[in-house]
Design an enzyme around this catalytic site. Structure first.
Site, mmCIF file in Angstrom:
data_model
loop_
_atom_site.group_PDB
_atom_site.id
_atom_site.type_symbol
_atom_site.label_atom_id
_atom_site.label_comp_id
_atom_site.label_asym_id
_atom_site.label_seq_id
_atom_site.Cartn_x
_atom_site.Cartn_y
_atom_site.Cartn_z
ATOM 1 N N LYS A 67 33.773 50.350 37.714
ATOM 2 C CA LYS A 67 32.326 50.204 37.931
ATOM 3 C C LYS A 67 32.052 50.063 39.439
ATOM 4 C CE LYS A 67 31.949 48.546 33.220
ATOM 5 N NZ LYS A 67 31.723 49.824 32.548
ATOM 6 N N HIS A 113 31.138 43.942 34.859
ATOM 7 C CA HIS A 113 29.921 44.313 35.599
ATOM 8 C C HIS A 113 29.623 43.370 36.756
ATOM 9 C CE1 HIS A 113 28.657 47.444 32.785
ATOM 10 N NE2 HIS A 113 29.159 46.657 31.845
ATOM 11 N N SER A 135 26.512 43.815 29.099
ATOM 12 C CA SER A 135 26.280 45.216 29.469
ATOM 13 C C SER A 135 24.973 45.801 28.943
ATOM 14 C CB SER A 135 27.458 46.077 29.026
ATOM 15 O OG SER A 135 27.695 45.910 27.652
HETATM 16 N N1 PMP Z 1 33.904 45.289 29.528
HETATM 17 C C1 PMP Z 1 32.598 45.582 29.662
HETATM 18 C C2 PMP Z 1 31.602 44.470 29.643
HETATM 19 C C3 PMP Z 1 32.197 46.916 29.841
HETATM 20 O O1 PMP Z 1 30.888 47.223 29.958
HETATM 21 C C4 PMP Z 1 33.185 47.932 29.882
HETATM 22 C C5 PMP Z 1 32.834 49.391 30.124
HETATM 23 N N2 PMP Z 1 31.701 49.861 29.565
HETATM 24 C C6 PMP Z 1 34.517 47.578 29.724
HETATM 25 C C7 PMP Z 1 34.843 46.241 29.558
HETATM 26 C C8 PMP Z 1 35.603 48.612 29.712
HETATM 27 O O2 PMP Z 1 36.005 48.927 30.993
HETATM 28 P P1 PMP Z 1 36.694 50.346 31.269
HETATM 29 O O3 PMP Z 1 35.589 51.333 31.390
HETATM 30 O O4 PMP Z 1 37.472 50.147 32.518
HETATM 31 O O5 PMP Z 1 37.562 50.633 30.096
#
Ligand code: PMP
Length: 389
Positions: free
Chosen positions: A237, A208, A180
Site C-alpha cells: 500500500k 493501511h 479498510s
Molecule cells: N490487511 C488489510 C487490512 C488489507 O486491506 C489488505 C489488502 N487489501 C491486506 C491485509 C492484505 O495485504 P496484501 O495486499 O499485501 O496481501
C-alpha cells in the site's frame, strides 16, 4: 451437469443478486491519472497512498537489484530463496517499526493467515473486531483456537468478551489498525489497557496505517505510543511495492520461521521487491512532506463533502467512505463519476451492511489540487441530481 454448466448457474445467481464483479484493465503505471479500460480516469481508489509505486528513485534502485539478482528468488526462504536483500529488508522493517525483529511473507494476506493459524493453540481464544479484513477472518478460520467477534471498536463490548473468556488458556485480541472499508482507526491505547487488565496478547494488522499514521509513518503504534505484541503489515500500500511482514520479538520471529506454513512452504519474494521496499521505507521515514500532503488532501475532501451534506465515515485516513445508502443508487453514482472521468467504486453488501452502500474514495499524496477540486464538484453535482444532498 458439466462443471461449466454448474458454475454458470452459480455466476447467474451472483448476477441476479447484483454482486457480479468484473476486472478492469489499467494500461498505465499507478498514478492519479490512469488509462482504465482504454479511457483516461482520475483514480480515487488506489492504495498507493504516498505515490511511491511509480517513484523514479525506487525504480532506479529496483533496476540495480534486478540486474544483480534476476527476476525471481528461485526457492523458499529455508531452501535457496533467502538473499541478503531479504535479511536487509527485515532489519529495515524492524528498525522502522521500532520492534526487535521482522519476517517477510509474500503478501499481507499470507502474513495474517500465517500468524493466526500458527500462534494460538487449541484451548485459546481469538477476540476479533467485527470489521476485520478478510485475511484475518480466514486466519481465524484456520486457527485451532476459537473465535469470538466483538462489536467494531466497541471497548465495552470487548471488555465484556474478555471477561467471558477468562476460562480459556490464552486470549488474543486481533484488530486492523485502520479498517479498510470504514476508514476508522482502532483505539489501540484502550485495547492495550484492556489487554493488560484481562491478560491478553494483541495482534494488529497495520496494512493501511504503515507509512500513513504517526509522525514518521510507523503506523498506529506510533500514533498511540504503544507497543502491541505482534504487528502485521504490507509493503503493497503506502510502501508501493508488494509483500507482507510480521514484526515483534526475536523469539516470535524464530517461532514463525519454524511453525508458520505460509512462510515455510512459499517461494520467497523476488529480491527486486525487497530492494525497492528498502528504499521506500527510507523515504517514508525521512520525509514528512508526502505524508503532510496526503493528510492535507484527506482534510479538504472530508470537510468539503461533509459541508455539502454527505455522510462521510472514518477518521483521518486516506480511506474516505461516502455513504449513499441504497445499493442501486451507489452503482449509478459510481457510473456517473466515471462519466465525469473519475474512477471510484461502489461498495455494496455483503462487503458492507445493507443500507450502507457507499462510494469508497481513497486519496494519495500525488493527487493535485485541480484533481481534488474536480472530484468535489462532481460529488456536488451528482449528489444533487440523485437527491442525496
Ligand atoms: N490487511 C488489510 C487490512 C488489507 O486491506 C489488505 C489488502 N487489501 C491486506 C491485509 C492484505 O495485504 P496484501 O495486499 O499485501 O496481501
Amino acid at each position: 451437469m458439466s462443471i461449466n454448466q454448474w458454475l454458470s448457474q452459480r455466476i447467474e445467481k451472483t448476477k441476479q443478486a447484483g454482486l457480479y464483479r468484473e476486472l478492469r484493465t489499467m494500461s498505465t503505471a499507478p498514478q492519479p491519472k490512469m488509462l482504465v479500460n482504454g479511457t483516461q480516469k482520475i483514480v480515487f481508489s488506489s492504495n498507493n497512498y504516498l505515490g511511491l509505486a511509480n517513484d523514479p528513485i525506487l525504480i532506479e534502485e529496483a533496476l540495480k537489484t534486478l540486474q544483480e539478482f534476476g527476476v525471481g528468488s528461485s526457492g523458499s526462504r529455508l531452501t535457496t530463496g533467502n538473499t541478503e536483500w531479504h535479511e536487509k529488508l527485515e532489519q529495515r522493517i524492524a528498525s522502522f517499526k521500532r520492534m526487535e525483529a521482522a519476517l517477510l511473507f509474500s503478501s499481507g494476506y499470507l502474513a495474517n493467515i500465517g500468524v493466526l493459524s500458527s500462534l494460538p493453540e487449541k484451548g485459546d481464544v481469538l477476540l476479533s473486531d467485527q470489521l476485520n479484513h478478510a485475511s484475518i477472518i480466514d486466519g481465524c478460520r484456520l486457527s485451532k483456537a476459537e473465535t469470538v467477534i466483538y462489536k467494531h471498536s466497541d471497548m465495552s463490548n470487548l471488555e465484556k468478551k474478555l471477561k467471558e473468556t477468562q476460562t480459556y488458556t490464552r486470549r488474543f485480541i486481533v484488530t486492523d489498525g485502520v479498517f479498510s472499508m470504514d476508514g476508522t482507526i482502532a483505539p489501540l491505547d484502550e485495547i492495550m489497557k484492556l489487554s493488560k487488565r484481562y491478560d491478553a496478547y494483541v495482534i494488529v494488522d497495520d496494512a493501511h496505517a504503515t507509512g500513513v499514521l504517526g509522525e514518521r509513518g510507523r503506523g498506529t503504534s506510533e500514533l498511540f505510543g504503544v507497543s502491541p505484541d505482534v504487528v502485521v503489515g504490507t509493503l503493497s500500500k503506502a510502501v508501493g511495492v508488494e509483500g507482507g511482514f510480521v514484526t515483534g520479538s526475536r523469539v516470535l520471529i524464530d517461532f514463525l520461521i519454524n511453525h508458520t506454513r505460509t512462510f515455510i512452504f512459499q517461494t520467497s519474494l523476488p529480491p527486486v521487491s525487497c530492494g525497492a521496499a528498502y528504499t521506500s521505507l527510507d523515504i517514508i521515514e525521512k520525509s514528512q512532506e508526502l505524508r503532510e500532503r496526503l493528510h492535507r488532501q484527506i482534510k479538504i475532501i472530508k470537510s468539503t463533502l461533509e459541508a455539502m451534506g454527505f455522510t462521510v465515515y472514518g477518521q483521518n485516513t486516506p480511506i474516505i467512505p461516502v455513504i449513499i445508502g441504497d445499493t442501486a443508487k451507489s452503482v449509478i453514482f459510481s457510473k456517473k463519476l466515471q462519466e465525469n472521468g473519475i474512477y471510484a467504486p461502489a461498495i455494496r453488501p455483503p462487503t458492507v451492511p445493507k443500507g450502507e452502500s457507499r462510494i469508497r474514495l481513497t486519496v494519495t499524496a500525488t493527487h493535485n489540487d485541480s484533481q481534488v477540486e474536480h472530484l468535489l464538484t462532481s460529488f456536488k453535482d451528482i449528489g444533487r441530481e440523485l437527491k442525496i444532498i
